[in-house]
Scaffold this active site. Structure first.
Site, short mmCIF file in Angstrom:
data_model
loop_
_atom_site.label_atom_id
_atom_site.label_comp_id
_atom_site.label_asym_id
_atom_site.label_seq_id
_atom_site.Cartn_x
_atom_site.Cartn_y
_atom_site.Cartn_z
N ARG A 105 5.60 75.63 22.70
CA ARG A 105 6.13 75.58 21.28
C ARG A 105 6.06 76.80 20.56
NH1 ARG A 105 4.14 70.43 18.78
NH2 ARG A 105 4.91 70.82 16.91
N ARG A 152 0.85 62.90 18.07
CA ARG A 152 2.51 63.11 18.74
C ARG A 152 2.35 63.54 20.07
NH1 ARG A 152 4.59 66.84 14.02
NH2 ARG A 152 5.78 67.88 16.04
N ARG A 169 14.59 77.75 11.91
CA ARG A 169 13.73 77.99 12.86
C ARG A 169 14.36 79.02 13.71
NH1 ARG A 169 10.54 73.08 12.64
NH2 ARG A 169 8.43 73.36 14.05
N ARG A 173 -4.55 67.03 15.02
CA ARG A 173 -3.74 66.34 14.19
C ARG A 173 -3.24 64.83 14.51
NH1 ARG A 173 1.87 69.24 12.54
NH2 ARG A 173 2.25 69.24 15.02
N LYS A 178 2.55 73.80 7.38
CA LYS A 178 3.62 73.82 6.73
C LYS A 178 3.73 72.46 5.93
CE LYS A 178 6.31 74.46 10.24
NZ LYS A 178 5.39 74.80 11.06
P1 ADP Z 1 5.71 71.27 13.57
O1 ADP Z 1 5.05 70.16 12.53
O2 ADP Z 1 4.67 71.36 14.78
O3 ADP Z 1 5.92 72.59 13.00
P2 ADP Z 1 7.81 69.63 13.46
O4 ADP Z 1 7.67 68.29 12.92
O5 ADP Z 1 8.59 70.69 12.34
O6 ADP Z 1 7.03 70.54 14.15
O7 ADP Z 1 9.25 69.90 14.72
C1 ADP Z 1 9.05 69.06 15.80
C2 ADP Z 1 10.21 69.47 16.80
O8 ADP Z 1 11.47 69.13 16.32
C3 ADP Z 1 10.34 70.98 17.17
O9 ADP Z 1 9.31 71.15 17.99
C4 ADP Z 1 11.78 71.05 17.40
O10 ADP Z 1 12.02 70.43 18.75
C5 ADP Z 1 12.32 70.02 16.52
N1 ADP Z 1 12.76 70.89 15.24
C6 ADP Z 1 12.40 70.60 14.16
N2 ADP Z 1 12.97 71.36 13.29
C7 ADP Z 1 13.86 72.03 13.93
C8 ADP Z 1 14.78 73.16 13.52
N3 ADP Z 1 14.87 73.54 12.35
N4 ADP Z 1 15.66 73.74 14.66
C9 ADP Z 1 15.30 73.30 15.65
N5 ADP Z 1 14.31 72.37 16.12
C10 ADP Z 1 13.89 71.74 15.38
P1 ADP Z 2 2.83 72.27 10.44
O1 ADP Z 2 3.63 71.37 9.75
O2 ADP Z 2 3.01 73.48 10.21
O3 ADP Z 2 2.99 71.89 11.98
P2 ADP Z 2 0.55 70.57 9.53
O4 ADP Z 2 0.59 70.58 8.22
O5 ADP Z 2 0.95 69.62 10.46
O6 ADP Z 2 1.49 71.92 10.31
O7 ADP Z 2 -0.83 71.12 10.16
C1 ADP Z 2 -1.26 70.90 11.49
C2 ADP Z 2 -2.58 70.36 11.52
O8 ADP Z 2 -3.56 71.27 11.01
C3 ADP Z 2 -2.84 68.89 10.83
O9 ADP Z 2 -3.67 68.17 11.66
C4 ADP Z 2 -3.33 69.52 9.53
O10 ADP Z 2 -4.30 68.35 8.87
C5 ADP Z 2 -4.31 70.75 9.90
N1 ADP Z 2 -4.35 71.59 8.92
C6 ADP Z 2 -3.24 71.91 8.03
N2 ADP Z 2 -3.87 72.89 7.43
C7 ADP Z 2 -5.19 73.20 7.71
C8 ADP Z 2 -6.07 74.57 7.16
N3 ADP Z 2 -5.77 75.30 6.30
N4 ADP Z 2 -7.24 74.46 7.80
C9 ADP Z 2 -7.52 73.28 8.69
N5 ADP Z 2 -6.71 72.47 9.21
C10 ADP Z 2 -5.40 72.30 8.84
#
Ligand code: ADP
Ligand code: ADP
Ligand code: ZN
Length: 214
Positions: A171, A160, A88, A127, A13
């Site tokens: 998660r 992280r 979410r 990541r 995302k």
């Molecule tokens: P990821 O990149 O893996 O999707 P995020 O950076 O978006 O993770 O979120 C990290 C953490 O922040 C989540 O595991 C949750 O604890 C909290 N968080 C982020 N967005 C939300 C949301 N919309 N509602 C509840 N918790 C959230």
């Molecule tokens: P989210 O915001 O959904 O948690 P991220 O954009 O942070 O996800 O991506 C999670 C990890 O996977 C990062 O290390 C990113 O560089 C990698 N990644 C993202 N898209 C791809 C893809 N299409 N193929 C392989 N690795 C990816």
């Protein structure tokens, strides 16, 4: 243009939102980044959120809803925005609908980035995140130009805490329980678009541009 990014943790995302933001010139609003910034700055919100984030759980809906309701009124949102990591849960989606409806506004696209659980754990382990500007990298799939250093801002990249395998598993469970039902929710509203997130980063972006238009 107003866009929601849906998908499991690690689906890509943030990576895609960053590229959408650059191409269409609308801000990326990452609730995870906002919470992490609050933790770094020792705010009251940060202290509350940290407990849930460390455990891999969702931060309570009321905390996140108020934050987003305010953020989308900022001046930089007048031509649209990308919600990255919000909503979410069903209550968050309902609250967003209500807020937008009261402003005679609506979301244009919900992009669901589909990646099976098997791929996620590997992605998360590799990541690396920039605590400074929120950019994300992958040591194998999307490495920075200089190891450990952010291309954008020169910040030092980190793994992280919540990307450790035990927390990632929690998660994913939370995702399936609370977030995945949003796929049906937005399908019913007829604004859901699915994207195959297992492809390479550029291929995924191309699928998104097909949907959003040039
Ligand atoms: P990821 O990149 O893996 O999707 P995020 O950076 O978006 O993770 O979120 C990290 C953490 O922040 C989540 O595991 C949750 O604890 C909290 N968080 C982020 N967005 C939300 C949301 N919309 N509602 C509840 N918790 C959230
Ligand atoms: P989210 O915001 O959904 O948690 P991220 O954009 O942070 O996800 O991506 C999670 C990890 O996977 C990062 O290390 C990113 O560089 C990698 N990644 C993202 N898209 C791809 C893809 N299409 N193929 C392989 N690795 C990816
Ligand atoms: Zn950076």
């Amino acid at each position: 243009m107003k866009i929601i990014m849906l998908g499991a943790p690690g689906a890509g995302k943030g990576t895609q939102a960053q590229q959408i933001s650059a191409k269409y010139d609308i801000p990326q609003i990452s609730t995870g980044d906002i919470f992490r910034a609050n933790i770094k700055n020792n705010t009251e919100l940060g202290a509350k959120a940290k407990v849930y984030m460390d455990a891999g759980d969702l931060v309570p809906d009321d905390l996140v809803i108020d934050l987003v309701a305010d953020r989308i009124t900022w001046d930089d949102c007048k031509d649209g925005y990308i919600l990255d990591g919000f909503p979410r849960s069903i209550p968050q989606a309902e609250a967003l609908d209500e807020i937008l409806r009261s402003r005679e506004d609506k979301v244009d696209y919900v992009l669901d980035i589909d990646v099976p659980d098997e791929n996620i754990i590997h992605r998360m382990g590799g990541r690396r995140a920039c605590p400074n500007c929120g950019a994300t990298y992958h040591i194998e799939f999307n490495p920075p130009k200089v190891e450990g250093v952010c291309d954008n801002c020169g910040g030092e990249l980190i793994l992280r805490d919540d990307d450790k395998p035990e927390t990632v598993k929690e998660r994913l469970t939370v995702y399936h329980d609370q977030t995945q039902p949003l796929i049906d929710y937005y399908e019913k509203e007829d604004i859901l678009e699915s994207v195959d997130g297992t492809k390479e980063i550029d291929d995924v972006f191309n699928q998104i541009v097909e949907i959003l238009g040039e």
